[in-house]
Design an enzyme around this catalytic site. Structure first.
Site: not given
Length: 280
Positions: A154, A167, A171
């Site tokens: 991402s 998160y 990533k």
């Protein structure tokens, strides 16, 4: 048009394994690979959703099967590889480590360790397990067969958005994993691509662990700026066909990546200040 050395594209006629294929980007990858003449193992922790994707591919005349797999568990990824080999009648030629979850809305120190473990278990250990299990298989496969690995990360990997630590870390780890694997596989004919999109119109917000305020903001941004998962999947497969390492399908991802690499300190501070100013 940049083809693999023997004149065949990796994404065409592939024996493909896609994790998280029950919805969103994973389902789009599986469907597009089938449309390109491939046979697809649709894997998901929710076997029913994986079967829905596989059934839709079959209904269009493609070849697919559904298998349950929790990518956070190495034994299940190992079983996935063996089951895929049985179904294909040989090793896969393309692996898409896509399975992922969303989480955010709380700062470091307030995010629960349970959320940290949940996010890292799927978003980071999932690709690690996928690469650990499938890389030796791809190495041992016919060198005349175009082969590839796609890891879905991402723009959060380099975006450093406050309140998204678990998160972001998951990533960023996937990005580094992909870069390292690409270096290790250089010259082998196995191409590694890491996908770093910004907003994609999927259900990751609804199915993740995200605060109500962050969910509302993400929903708005997804509606206004999000690309369709089909467009993202097509772009990424084309990138892998060309031998590209980085796939950043949206302009804002490419701009952010460029600014971060040129002026990392200024970029990070600006993100923090902007977030504080714009957050109610």
């Amino acid at each position: 048009m940049n083809l693999f050395g023997n004149g065949r594209k990796r994404s065409h006629g592939a024996r493909a394994v896609v994790t998280g294929a029950g919805s969103g980007i994973g389902a789009a990858f599986a469907t597009e690979l089938a449309r390109r003449g491939g046979r697809v193992v649709c894997s998901d922790i929710d076997e029913n959703s994986a079967r829905t994707t596989a059934d839709a591919i079959i209904a269009e005349g493609g070849a697919a099967t559904a298998l349950r797999c929790d990518v956070s568990r190495i034994e299940e990824v190992t079983h996935l590889a063996a089951a895929a080999d049985d179904w294909f009648g040989g090793p896969p030629s393309l692996v898409v480590n896509n399975a992922g979850v969303g989480a955010g809305g709380t700062p470091i120190g307030e995010t629960s360790l349970d959320d940290w473990n949940w996010v890292l278990g799927i978003n980071l250990w999932g690709p690690i397990h996928g690469c650990q299990v499938f890389t030796p298989i791809l190495r041992a496969a016919d060198p005349e067969q175009p082969r590839g690995i796609i890891n879905v990360a991402s723009a959060a990997a380099f975006g450093a958005a406050p309140g998204m630590a678990a998160y972001n870390v998951s990533k960023a780890g996937t990005l580094s994993l992909s870069e390292t694997l690409a270096a290790e596989l250089a010259g082998t004919g196995i191409n590694v691509t890491v996908l770093c999109p910004t907003f994609v119109k999927t259900n990751i917000v609804e199915s993740g662990r995200i605060s109500a305020q962050s969910t509302q903001l993400a929903d708005r941004l997804m509606r206004w700026t999000g690309f369709s998962p089909q467009r993202v999947a097509r772009t990424c497969l084309d990138t892998n066909d060309r031998g590209g390492l980085y796939c950043m399908p949206q302009p804002d991802a490419r701009i952010g990546w460029g600014i971060k690499r040129l002026t990392p300190t200024v970029y990070t501070r600006a993100v923090g200040i902007t977030t504080r100013i714009t957050t109610p």
